[in-house]
Design a protein around this motif. Structure first.
Motif, PDB file in Angstrom:
ATOM      1  N   ARG A  40     -11.917 -27.391 -69.150  1.00 20.70           N
ATOM      2  CA  ARG A  40     -12.553 -26.938 -70.321  1.00 20.70           C
ATOM      3  C   ARG A  40     -11.826 -26.970 -71.807  1.00 20.70           C
ATOM      4  O   ARG A  40     -12.256 -26.836 -72.603  1.00 20.70           O
ATOM      5  N   LEU A  70     -11.490 -24.553 -76.830  1.00 20.14           N
ATOM      6  CA  LEU A  70     -12.549 -25.066 -75.652  1.00 20.14           C
ATOM      7  C   LEU A  70     -13.213 -26.265 -76.168  1.00 20.14           C
ATOM      8  O   LEU A  70     -13.713 -26.255 -77.175  1.00 20.14           O
ATOM      9  N   HIS A  71     -13.639 -27.194 -75.124  1.00 17.83           N
ATOM     10  CA  HIS A  71     -14.601 -28.115 -75.840  1.00 17.83           C
ATOM     11  C   HIS A  71     -15.746 -27.837 -76.075  1.00 17.83           C
ATOM     12  O   HIS A  71     -16.446 -28.281 -76.908  1.00 17.83           O
ATOM     13  N   HIS A  72     -16.443 -26.607 -75.420  1.00 16.53           N
ATOM     14  CA  HIS A  72     -17.472 -25.820 -75.456  1.00 16.53           C
ATOM     15  C   HIS A  72     -17.611 -24.466 -75.287  1.00 16.53           C
ATOM     16  O   HIS A  72     -16.723 -24.030 -74.500  1.00 16.53           O
ATOM     17  N   ASP A  75     -21.350 -23.851 -70.799  1.00 15.98           N
ATOM     18  CA  ASP A  75     -21.309 -25.143 -69.923  1.00 15.98           C
ATOM     19  C   ASP A  75     -22.825 -25.337 -70.020  1.00 15.98           C
ATOM     20  O   ASP A  75     -23.562 -24.651 -70.433  1.00 15.98           O
ATOM     21  N   ALA A 144     -24.382 -28.188 -72.841  1.00 14.65           N
ATOM     22  CA  ALA A 144     -23.205 -27.501 -73.501  1.00 14.65           C
ATOM     23  C   ALA A 144     -23.292 -27.180 -74.828  1.00 14.65           C
ATOM     24  O   ALA A 144     -24.042 -28.160 -75.445  1.00 14.65           O
ATOM     25  N   SER A 153     -21.117 -33.160 -72.509  1.00 13.80           N
ATOM     26  CA  SER A 153     -20.070 -32.450 -71.583  1.00 13.80           C
ATOM     27  C   SER A 153     -20.144 -33.188 -70.329  1.00 13.80           C
ATOM     28  O   SER A 153     -20.790 -34.655 -70.367  1.00 13.80           O
TER      29      SER A 153
END
Length: 176
Positions: A40, A70-72, A75, A144, A153
């Motif tokens: 993540r 964080l990517h997102h 989740d 996400a 994601s």
């Protein structure tokens, strides 16, 4: 001797904890980043414990700051519970068929569609086709989000069927 050991351990734990850098995840102070799954994390930046960092983040930054992006924020959520269980239940593969495995990397689009990116492993072409078909027919995910907006994601799906039946071990020949 034992009566002094516990207070000594508590002081030691406080000192060790106090020497850890301040952690900020997506702009929010965080006590423990150890529980964040590595996949993540998009980026980690370490700021030194200098006057500028302490002025910006306060005395908690006396041992530096870790900025984690964080990517997102949230989740993706599959509406039917476990995506793996959903696909396995909709893949026809009975106990008379040999044990087989399929591993697929997939993406979840911002619209919530599941897209198979790459088959990482497949021990039986029939099972691979059936798993990919079940993935295509899956209901839409709640995608996400990052800063409140839907983002792409992904994940990796491991399917081994029939349930409870193990794959035969590969034979390896070693010549000396």
């Amino acid at each position: 001797m034992k009566q002094f050991l516990l207070p000594l351990l508590l002081v030691w734990a406080f000192v060790v904890r106090a020497q850890e850098p301040l952690c900020i995840v997506n702009g929010t102070r965080c006590a423990d980043i150890g529980s964040i799954p590595p996949e993540r994390i998009e980026r980690v930046e370490q700021l030194p414990a200098d006057e500028e960092t302490i002025a910006r983040y306060g005395p908690e930054a006396a041992h530096g700051v870790l900025l984690v992006t964080l990517h997102h924020d949230r989740d993706a959520v599959f509406p039917e519970g476990s995506f793996r269980d959903y696909v396995a239940a909709r893949t026809e593969w009975n106990d008379r068929q040999p044990a087989a495995r399929v591993v697929v990397r997939y993406r979840i689009t911002p619209e919530g569609r599941t897209v198979a990116d790459r088959v990482l492993e497949s021990t039986d072409g029939r099972l691979r086709r059936r798993v990919l078909k079940a993935m295509e027919q899956a209901p839409a995910w709640q995608p996400a989000t990052c800063n409140g907006l839907p983002v792409e994601s992904g994940g990796v799906l491991h399917i081994e069927l029939p349930e409870g039946k193990t794959l035969p071990h590969e034979t390896e020949l070693i010549l000396r």
